[in-house]
Enzyme design. Structure first.
Site, PDB file in Angstrom:
ATOM      1  N   LYS A  41      52.971   5.975  38.492  1.00  0.00           N
ATOM      2  CA  LYS A  41      51.845   6.337  37.637  1.00  0.00           C
ATOM      3  C   LYS A  41      50.528   5.919  38.293  1.00  0.00           C
ATOM      4  O   LYS A  41      49.588   6.709  38.406  1.00  0.00           O
ATOM      5  CB  LYS A  41      52.006   5.651  36.276  1.00  0.00           C
ATOM      6  N   ARG A 607      98.698  20.893  50.848  1.00  0.00           N
ATOM      7  CA  ARG A 607      99.731  19.914  50.477  1.00  0.00           C
ATOM      8  C   ARG A 607     100.996  20.682  50.133  1.00  0.00           C
ATOM      9  O   ARG A 607     101.085  21.265  49.058  1.00  0.00           O
ATOM     10  CB  ARG A 607      99.274  19.109  49.267  1.00  0.00           C
ATOM     11  N   ARG A 663     100.099  20.039  55.854  1.00  0.00           N
ATOM     12  CA  ARG A 663     100.663  18.696  55.951  1.00  0.00           C
ATOM     13  C   ARG A 663     102.133  18.739  55.573  1.00  0.00           C
ATOM     14  O   ARG A 663     102.508  19.344  54.569  1.00  0.00           O
ATOM     15  CB  ARG A 663      99.919  17.751  55.003  1.00  0.00           C
ATOM     16  N   SER A 809      92.893  13.969  61.226  1.00  0.00           N
ATOM     17  CA  SER A 809      92.196  14.221  59.972  1.00  0.00           C
ATOM     18  C   SER A 809      92.239  12.929  59.173  1.00  0.00           C
ATOM     19  O   SER A 809      93.322  12.379  58.931  1.00  0.00           O
ATOM     20  CB  SER A 809      92.876  15.358  59.217  1.00  0.00           C
ATOM     21  N   THR A 812      91.138   9.736  53.709  1.00  0.00           N
ATOM     22  CA  THR A 812      90.370   8.565  53.270  1.00  0.00           C
ATOM     23  C   THR A 812      90.822   8.026  51.915  1.00  0.00           C
ATOM     24  O   THR A 812      90.435   6.921  51.552  1.00  0.00           O
ATOM     25  CB  THR A 812      88.867   8.874  53.241  1.00  0.00           C
TER      26      THR A 812
HETATM   27  P1  ADP Z   1      55.054   6.940  29.412  1.00  0.00           P
HETATM   28  O1  ADP Z   1      55.296   6.340  30.742  1.00  0.00           O
HETATM   29  O2  ADP Z   1      56.048   6.553  28.393  1.00  0.00           O
HETATM   30  O3  ADP Z   1      54.743   8.389  29.490  1.00  0.00           O
HETATM   31  P2  ADP Z   1      52.233   6.473  29.297  1.00  0.00           P
HETATM   32  O4  ADP Z   1      51.694   5.244  29.896  1.00  0.00           O
HETATM   33  O5  ADP Z   1      52.088   7.702  30.126  1.00  0.00           O
HETATM   34  O6  ADP Z   1      53.714   6.223  28.872  1.00  0.00           O
HETATM   35  O7  ADP Z   1      51.468   6.633  27.932  1.00  0.00           O
HETATM   36  C1  ADP Z   1      51.966   7.134  26.738  1.00  0.00           C
HETATM   37  C2  ADP Z   1      51.033   8.178  26.163  1.00  0.00           C
HETATM   38  O8  ADP Z   1      49.729   7.664  25.996  1.00  0.00           O
HETATM   39  C3  ADP Z   1      50.887   9.373  27.069  1.00  0.00           C
HETATM   40  O9  ADP Z   1      50.850  10.519  26.281  1.00  0.00           O
HETATM   41  C4  ADP Z   1      49.570   9.162  27.717  1.00  0.00           C
HETATM   42  O10 ADP Z   1      48.963  10.356  28.108  1.00  0.00           O
HETATM   43  C5  ADP Z   1      48.785   8.451  26.661  1.00  0.00           C
HETATM   44  N1  ADP Z   1      47.768   7.600  27.249  1.00  0.00           N
HETATM   45  C6  ADP Z   1      47.971   6.606  28.133  1.00  0.00           C
HETATM   46  N2  ADP Z   1      46.796   6.064  28.514  1.00  0.00           N
HETATM   47  C7  ADP Z   1      45.819   6.726  27.852  1.00  0.00           C
HETATM   48  C8  ADP Z   1      44.396   6.629  27.835  1.00  0.00           C
HETATM   49  N3  ADP Z   1      43.769   5.752  28.595  1.00  0.00           N
HETATM   50  N4  ADP Z   1      43.731   7.467  27.044  1.00  0.00           N
HETATM   51  C9  ADP Z   1      44.383   8.356  26.282  1.00  0.00           C
HETATM   52  N5  ADP Z   1      45.702   8.501  26.249  1.00  0.00           N
HETATM   53  C10 ADP Z   1      46.439   7.688  27.034  1.00  0.00           C
HETATM   54 MG    MG Z   2      53.445   9.255  30.491  1.00  0.00          MG
HETATM   55 MG    MG Z   3      97.629  10.246  52.206  1.00  0.00          MG
END
Ligand code: ADP
Ligand code: MG
Ligand code: MG
Length: 919
Positions: A41, A607, A663, A809, A812
């Site tokens: 991310k 076989r 075989r 052959s 395994t």
């Molecule tokens: P996940 O990994 O479970 O997707 P996220 O960290 O992406 O979690 O966040 C969950 C939700 O919150 C997502 O829909 C994301 O777009 C939203 N979100 C995260 N950060 C922000 C932010 N700074 N502003 C608005 N929405 C956010």
């Molecule tokens: Mg997300």
């Molecule tokens: Mg055998």
């Protein structure tokens, strides 16, 4: 690479380790390549900032901090707090707001993000920084109290759940916050969250805080700094929660990777009708079609789209709703695809008409979509054919070959009015099984061998164990990007999501379907068509997939089969780059025909014993085993000869000159006799011999350890007439087919050889028979005599054995049993914990070659064998021949071919190509 002396001598200046990487606030430290450090991310947020896309500013706390945290009894590295404060100041400056400021408060989200995407596994907190003072600032600024209190109640709810641990306590309990929210809506006589007014939401904030105090005995923290560090601690803590651990196990993600934490300025999709939030894929993740694919909700925040509480609208509808934002989004789609050259999965928010990007990552897709996107992107000149091969996991081909519902049976089910509902076609394929309503029950029932369908109102990360155990997943709420849909696609599970007609009663373990009288209870059969979204009551038998219908059944032509055509294109590219040949393990002509259809270039293992179980063959086989003299045994073998010969003729004819490795008899003889009295009496009656004789013979053949007993070449050494007959059947068949004008290439393989003399004695018999047959028939053909390398002594003396053998052959399966000293049939009790709990072996050694042990023996055998005969043909015919990781190892060892079951031949072809690309 050697470094210059002078540099090595001078120690590098000790810089303070870097824990924090900023993005979007005038400076971006990270980039997409830095996933190990920033998590997926964080790395992609940085990359999007660099691309000039509108990303709210923030910073990433690196995975190294997580590693440090767990290495030091959950303590942060020194100085982290100061670094966080400094990074936060940059964000404040960029936006002209202050964290905790009552006039212009900065609100942030605290988001987890590991190196590999773990959808929904970790917890995220939004709107952090709100308290009774800052909420007033937000109201004054926005002039929108409803929006401010909506954000506040969401924050308290998420914080209460994720940081303070107020969650349902049993699997039947509903989320206590949701219960309070429902109650509030009931009081106000409204149905949607969006219909609650500011006052109602303000009350909810208070009620939520009271709930936390009552159930958890903690006071909700008003201090934003305390909130921030509580949230950061919770994200790091969530790396070790049960669902994250389960997810890592299933997906083979090491615990040592750790997660990063992203702190990012909030943007608001819940500011009213001109705001909203959505998720999208740059192409259809189910079919792979090149269309913009996604969902959004207006006046909503974050999780709303995925949570399935309101059913979202398709992305195309955004064009009418907000053409400017839609136009921006379409541009972003193009930018991202051109830049990443991949199908991307994105999250966005529209705040008062303005678009913000909150996430992007390479999109999860079905096998169908993976292939389609790979092939399309080659045609669009975005990627090379080699890239395309790298992008399709060999095991994904399984999904393409998997059965679909039988058409006639489906029509019948329809006529019987068993089509009871329709949902979203979230995970293609056909699944039928017994209904269960929670993950634990799914796991328990599946363990006892029952096919199950997991039915949930909506799934959450706690359910993944159960989803993994189920044949299919059915949910009542949620869209194409809901948790259920996402995870199912990744697991390759059949899934129908958002089937709103379902009325599920968890406690009663049953469900109703709107407008229908019948009740479906736990344990009842249902059938899901994940390709159409149809849900049927009862069982529906399945039928072959498109690829199988073109190649094997020949009930479709390639022109009628678009999925087949994509498959064929990819396979063509694979065949061009692979060096390993691929053969099939097949014992019958029809299996051989299938194998060829799937691209097999020969038979790696026929076989012969499987033939003896065929019609009319088991009786003379038993007669042979019960024989009391060589003369009697020869008489029985004489009856078997024409039957085996006919089988081999069929195989040679189908194989059209491709090599066929046969075989000689391998299993212990008692496998051909019944072990119960009734069965033995039947055999005695059929063969007109006294029952006692049968029973005595079975007793005499009894072995304490049949795997290491009287089997393999030992049978043919003690009873040479058996090998003689089999060799005659093979060569007479070869001669007959050759005379009919079809090329033949028989290879006779002697099993379980540990000593060169064993092979020499058997080879002698085989060669004599070959000469006899060629003389008798007046025809000549090439043939080879080789051996299986499947016990350690054979591998270690491969140089001696190579003096006689013309090919090796690797068997395994047996080689793994004998090298590990583990009987596969008895391994059930300990092998699972060996792999998943004790982590002694990284993977099940019967599925993936144990490179260090079994693999070493293979290497020794290959080197010693080729030391004597440099061009000796080497192959593998164990189960491992169809396992992608093992295929790669075989490529590295320099084997000539792998052999596997016919349906795994395409998988082996692709795996071989990818191995060649990686080498
Ligand atoms: P996940 O990994 O479970 O997707 P996220 O960290 O992406 O979690 O966040 C969950 C939700 O919150 C997502 O829909 C994301 O777009 C939203 N979100 C995260 N950060 C922000 C932010 N700074 N502003 C608005 N929405 C956010
Ligand atoms: Mg997300
Ligand atoms: Mg055998």
């Amino acid at each position: 690479m050697a470094r210059p002396q002078a540099k090595a001598a001078r120690p590098a200046p000790r810089r303070a380790p870097r824990y924090i990487y900023a993005f979007g606030a005038g400076r971006t430290d990270g980039r997409a390549k830095m996933k190990d450090l920033l998590g997926g991310k964080g790395a992609n947020l940085a990359e999007m900032s660099r691309l000039g896309l509108p990303v709210p500013p923030g910073f990433t706390i690196s995975t190294e901090v997580c590693t440090h945290y767990y290495a030091h009894g959950r303590a942060y590295p020194a100085g982290l707090r100061a670094h966080v404060a400094e990074a936060l100041r940059r964000v404040e400056k960029a936006l002209g707001r202050r964290f905790g400021d009552a006039a212009r408060p900065l609100l942030v989200s605290v988001r987890s993000g590991a190196r590999a995407s773990m959808p929904g596994m970790m917890d995220t907190i939004l709107n952090l920084g709100l308290n009774d003072a800052t909420v007033e600032g937000l109201i004054r600024e926005s002039g929108n109290p409803r929006f401010a209190y909506d954000s506040y109640r969401r924050f308290v709810q998420m914080y209460g759940d994720v940081v303070l641990g107020l969650k349902p306590e049993s699997k039947d309990e509903e989320d206590p916050f949701e219960v309070a929210l429902q109650e509030k809506k009931r009081q106000r006589g409204v149905t949607l969250d969006t219909e609650l007014d500011a006052e109602a939401l303000r009350e909810l904030v208070g009620e939520f805080k009271a709930l936390i105090k009552m159930r958890k005995d903690v006071v909700f923290p008003e201090d934003p700094q305390e909130q921030l560090w509580g949230a950061i601690g919770a994200v790091f803590g969530s790396w070790m929660n049960d669902r994250a651990i389960t997810y890592r196990k299933i997906n083979g993600i090491p615990e040592t990777w750790g997660t990063a934490v992203n702190v990012q300025a909030m943007v608001f999709g819940n500011m009213g009708a001109d705001s909203g939030t959505g998720v999208a894929f740059t192409r259809d993740p189910a079919s792979g079609e090149n269309v913009f694919y996604g969902e959004f909700l207006m006046n909503a925040q974050g999780e709303d789209v995925v949570a399935g509480t309101r059913t979202p609208l398709p992305i195309a509808a955004l064009e009418a709703e907000n053409p400017t934002a839609y136009g921006q989004l379409v541009k972003v789609r193009r930018t991202l695809e051109q830049h990443y050259r991949e199908m991307m999965d994105i999250e966005f928010t529209i705040q008062q008409g303005e678009l913000f990007m909150l996430q992007c990552r390479v999109g999860k897709r079905t096998a169908f979509a993976a292939i389609r996107i790979a092939v399309d992107m080659v045609r669009e000149r975005l990627i090379s054919t080699d890239d395309a091969l790298r992008r399709v996991e060999p095991d994904q081909l399984n999904q393409l070959l998997r059965p679909i519902f039988d058409v006639a049976a489906t029509r019948k089910a329809f006529e019987e009015k068993r089509l009871v509902a329709r949902g979203l076609n979230a995970g293609p394929g056909a699944a039928t099984g017994r209904v269960v309503f929670n993950a634990d029950d799914a796991i328990t029932r599946a363990k006892s061998g029952e096919p199950v369908i997991l039915v949930r109102i909506e799934t959450s990360p706690e359910d993944i164990g159960g989803m993994n155990a189920a044949q299919g997943i059915l949910t009542a709420r949620g869209g194409m990007t809901s948790h259920a849909a996402l995870v199912a696609r990744q697991m390759g599970k059949v899934c129908v999501a958002g089937c709103e007609a379902l009325v599920i009663d968890y406690r009663g373990r049953r469900m109703r379907i709107a407008d229908r009288p019948e009740i479906v209870r736990e344990g009842d059969f249902i059938s899901l068509d994940g390709t159409t979204g149809d849900v049927y009551r009862g069982e529906i038998p399945t039928t072959a997939s498109e690829v199988v219908r073109v190649l094997v059944d020949r009930t479709l032509t390639p022109e009628q089969a678009p999925v087949y055509r994509l498959y064929a294109q990819l396979m063509k590219w694979a065949d061009k780059v692979r060096r390993l040949r691929v053969r099939a393990n097949a014992d019958q002509a029809d299996q051989c025909a299938n194998a060829i259809a799937f691209g097999a270039e020969g038979v790696g293992l026929c076989r012969t014993e499987h033939m003896f179980f065929g019609e009319g063959k088991i009786e003379p086989m038993r007669e042979m085993i019960l024989a009391e003299s060589v003369a009697e045994r020869r008489a029985a073998l004489a009856k078997l000869l024409p039957l085996q010969r006919a089988d081999f003729e069929g195989i040679f004819r189908v194989m059209q000159g491709r090599p066929v490795t046969v075989r000689t008899l391998d299993p212990p003889l008692h496998e051909f006799l019944p072990h119960d009295e009734a069965g033995q009496r039947e055999v005695a009656a059929g063969l007109r011999v006294p029952f006692e004789r049968v029973r005595e013979r079975v007793q005499a053949l009894h072995e304490f350890n049949p795997m290491l007993g009287f089997r393999g070449c030992r049978l043919g050494l003690v009873h040479p007439e058996i090998t003689e007959m089999q060799a005659r059947a093979i060569f007479e068949a070869a001669a007959n087919v050759r005379q009919a004008g079809v090329a033949v290439e028989p290879e006779v393989m002697i099993p379980l050889v540990g000593h060169v003399k064993e092979l020499a004695m058997q080879a002698d018999i085989v060669r004599h028979v070959a000469e006899d047959v060629m003389r008798e028939k007046g025809v000549r053909f090439r043939y080879l005599i080789g051996t299986m390398i499947e016990i350690p002594r054979g591998a270690l003396t491969a140089d001696e054995i190579a003096g006689v053998a013309e090919f090796f052959s690797f068997g395994t399966n047996d080689l793994t049993q004998t090298t590990l000293g583990v009987s596969r049939d008895d391994a059930g009790r300990f092998l699972v914990p060996y792999v998943s709990e004790f982590e002694i072996y990284e993977r099940d050694p019967f599925q993936t070659i144990d490179r260090d042990g079994v693999g070493s023996l293979m290497r020794v055998a290959a080197e010693r064998g080729r030391g004597v005969k440099p061009k000796m043909k080497l192959g593998i015919c164990g189960e491992h021949g169809g396992d992608p990781a093992s295929v790669e190892f075989c490529h590295q060892l320099g084997l000539d071919y792998v052999s596997c079951s016919p349906f795994r031949v395409p998988i082996a072809r692709l795996a071989a190509a990818r191995a060649a690309l990686r080498a």
